[in-house]
Each structure stands twice: as C-alpha cells, then as structure tokens.
Design an enzyme around this catalytic site. Structure first.
Site, PDB file in Angstrom:
ATOM      1  N   ARG A  25       0.821  -1.223   0.000  1.00 31.84           N
ATOM      2  CA  ARG A  25       0.000   0.000   0.000  1.00 31.84           C
ATOM      3  C   ARG A  25       0.857   1.276   0.000  1.00 31.84           C
ATOM      4  O   ARG A  25       0.449   2.299  -0.540  1.00 31.84           O
ATOM      5  CB  ARG A  25      -0.942  -0.059   1.220  1.00 31.84           C
ATOM      6  CG  ARG A  25      -1.963   1.071   1.285  1.00 31.84           C
ATOM      7  CD  ARG A  25      -3.003   0.765   2.343  1.00 31.84           C
ATOM      8  NE  ARG A  25      -3.663   1.959   2.833  1.00 31.84           N
ATOM      9  CZ  ARG A  25      -4.853   2.402   2.403  1.00 31.84           C
ATOM     10  NH1 ARG A  25      -5.499   1.751   1.461  1.00 31.84           N
ATOM     11  NH2 ARG A  25      -5.397   3.492   2.897  1.00 31.84           N
ATOM     12  N   ILE A  51      -7.184   8.073  -1.084  1.00 24.70           N
ATOM     13  CA  ILE A  51      -7.153   6.604  -1.134  1.00 24.70           C
ATOM     14  C   ILE A  51      -8.008   6.166   0.056  1.00 24.70           C
ATOM     15  O   ILE A  51      -7.867   6.679   1.159  1.00 24.70           O
ATOM     16  CB  ILE A  51      -5.702   6.066  -1.043  1.00 24.70           C
ATOM     17  CG1 ILE A  51      -5.654   4.532  -1.014  1.00 24.70           C
ATOM     18  CG2 ILE A  51      -4.957   6.623   0.151  1.00 24.70           C
ATOM     19  CD1 ILE A  51      -4.214   3.966  -1.048  1.00 24.70           C
ATOM     20  N   SER A  52      -8.935   5.215  -0.174  1.00 26.96           N
ATOM     21  CA  SER A  52      -9.849   4.800   0.889  1.00 26.96           C
ATOM     22  C   SER A  52      -9.090   4.131   2.035  1.00 26.96           C
ATOM     23  O   SER A  52      -8.008   3.565   1.843  1.00 26.96           O
ATOM     24  CB  SER A  52     -10.882   3.815   0.348  1.00 26.96           C
ATOM     25  OG  SER A  52     -11.637   4.401  -0.686  1.00 26.96           O
ATOM     26  N   GLN A  53      -9.717   4.171   3.204  1.00 28.11           N
ATOM     27  CA  GLN A  53      -9.238   3.445   4.387  1.00 28.11           C
ATOM     28  C   GLN A  53      -9.108   1.956   4.022  1.00 28.11           C
ATOM     29  O   GLN A  53      -9.950   1.428   3.288  1.00 28.11           O
ATOM     30  CB  GLN A  53     -10.333   3.665   5.430  1.00 28.11           C
ATOM     31  CG  GLN A  53     -10.181   3.046   6.756  1.00 28.11           C
ATOM     32  CD  GLN A  53     -11.503   3.198   7.532  1.00 28.11           C
ATOM     33  OE1 GLN A  53     -12.514   3.664   7.008  1.00 28.11           O
ATOM     34  NE2 GLN A  53     -11.474   2.801   8.768  1.00 28.11           N
ATOM     35  N   PRO A  54      -8.075   1.264   4.510  1.00 29.62           N
ATOM     36  CA  PRO A  54      -7.880  -0.153   4.146  1.00 29.62           C
ATOM     37  C   PRO A  54      -9.135  -1.018   4.351  1.00 29.62           C
ATOM     38  O   PRO A  54      -9.470  -1.842   3.504  1.00 29.62           O
ATOM     39  CB  PRO A  54      -6.747  -0.602   5.069  1.00 29.62           C
ATOM     40  CG  PRO A  54      -5.989   0.647   5.372  1.00 29.62           C
ATOM     41  CD  PRO A  54      -6.985   1.765   5.372  1.00 29.62           C
TER      42      PRO A  54
END
Ligand code: SAH
Length: 200
Positions: A25, A51-54
């Site tokens: 990531r 970028i979205s949260q994992p």
C-alpha cells in the site's frame, strides 16, 4: 493492518486477507504519506482525492465474492490501490479515472499488474467496451445508481457503490439475477463525489 483493522471487523476470506498482506500500500501513496500508508484512515492523494481506508477497500472487495477469473470494473482509479487488490482477486481488471494526472501516476504503479487495464474518462458511464462485468466497484459517491453501470453487470454480477450526498452516503450492493436487480444497504460511508454525467 490486516489483523487489527480488517479481521477484527469481520472480513475473513483467506484469499482476500492474503492479498491485503501482499499488496504494498505504501507504493500507492505520495512520499509525504508513506509513514501512514497502513494506518486506519483514508489519505490524500492530490487533486482533492483520497485513497480509501484499508477496511473499506477490504469490505467492498469482499462483497464482490470473487473466485479468481472474473472480469471486473473499478471506477475511480485514484491511487490505483483498489485496482491492485482486485488484480490479485480477479482475472481482468478495467479501471477508469477522470483526472488524467492521477491516471498517469496510478498507471505507473499498476504496470506491475499485467491484468489491469487503465482507462481515462468518465466512469459514471462505465466502460461498455469490455462489459459485462462480474463485479463493479465505484470508489466515489453518486447521487443515484448510474443506469449504465447496472446495464454493464453480468448475470450474477455485483455492483458496490456509495450512494448519497457529498459528506455522507450509504454503501449499496446491487446484484443482477437475470432481468431482476436486487439491492441492499451495507453501511454508512464517506466518499469523495463521483463526477461526470451520472455524478454530482
Ligand atoms: N479506488 C481509489 C479511490 C480513489 S478516490 C483508490 O484506491 O485510491 C475516487 C477517485 O474517483 C478519484 O481519483 C476521482 O478523481 C475519481 N472519479 C471521480 N469521478 C469519476 C468519474 N466520473 N469517472 C472516473 N473516476 C472518477
């Protein structure tokens, strides 16, 4: 990241957990954000996008119930991270980004994933040329479900998309069963707005 943020919140599919352990990531965020790449938060990627949260990437991917050889569509390439995760879970990934500069940067990182095909354009219209898709993930919030995306779903295919006003939305899952479309609400989420013809 996987143990603390993903497993604990109920995502258990072994192939997906392995993928999340393997996809680097930190390569998908800017240098200034590298130290935070595996934190439990979304991060800025430039041009007002994130970028979205994992966990959100894990949840959306899990909902598609991929087995490995499907063709899928990822709307809103952004950093390219969601597309890379899909590349490990499906056969062929089409990803489309509205902002050319983000598409260029993501395209460079995604060159390590030969089954990802990057496009630049308005993903609210989907990418009809490669349809139908067994899975479609939209990483930006739409006012309502774009008809074009429903039309590009294969029989048995699933669409996961945040629907609602900028700031707060409901993550919805749509499934095509022949001519019938079923949908259910998954959870409250906060995504950047989808732009383009069927966006905001
Ligand atoms: N999935 C991405 C999240 C990106 S944020 C990731 O893993 O990093 C949402 C992205 O959607 C932004 O890059 C934004 O530019 C893009 N976007 C917004 N509207 C779009 C549209 N109509 N077509 C394609 N991309 C769009």
């Amino acid at each position: 990241m996987v143990e603390d943020q993903i497993l604990t919140r109920g995502v258990r599919e072994p192939r997906l957990l392995k993928t999340l352990e393997l996809v680097p990531r930190h390569l998908f965020v800017r240098k200034a954000e590298r130290d935070y790449a595996y934190d439990d938060v979304p991060l800025p990627i430039g041009h007002g996008q994130t970028i979205s949260q994992p966990y959100i990437v894990a949840l959306m991917t899990d909902l598609l119930k991929l087995t490995g050889d499907e063709r899928v569509l990822d709307v809103g390439t952004g950093s390219g991270y969601q597309a890379a995760v899909l590349a490990c879970m499906a056969g062929e990934v089409h990803t489309i980004e509205f902002i050319p500069e983000l598409a260029t940067r993501a395209g460079q990182v995604l060159s390590a994933y030969p089954n990802v095909i990057c496009h630049v354009g308005d993903g609210s219209l989907g990418w009809p040329a490669a349809s139908p898709y067994m899975g479609i993930i939209v990483g930006a919030a739409a006012p309502k479900v774009p008809q074009a995306l429903l039309e590009q779903l294969a029989d048995g295919g699933r669409l996961v998309i945040p629907i609602g006003a900028p700031g707060y939305q409901i993550l919805e899952e749509w499934t095509r069963n022949g001519k019938r479309l079923d949908h259910r609400s998954i959870s409250g989420v906060a995504f950047v707005p989808l732009r383009g013809e069927h966006g905001w």
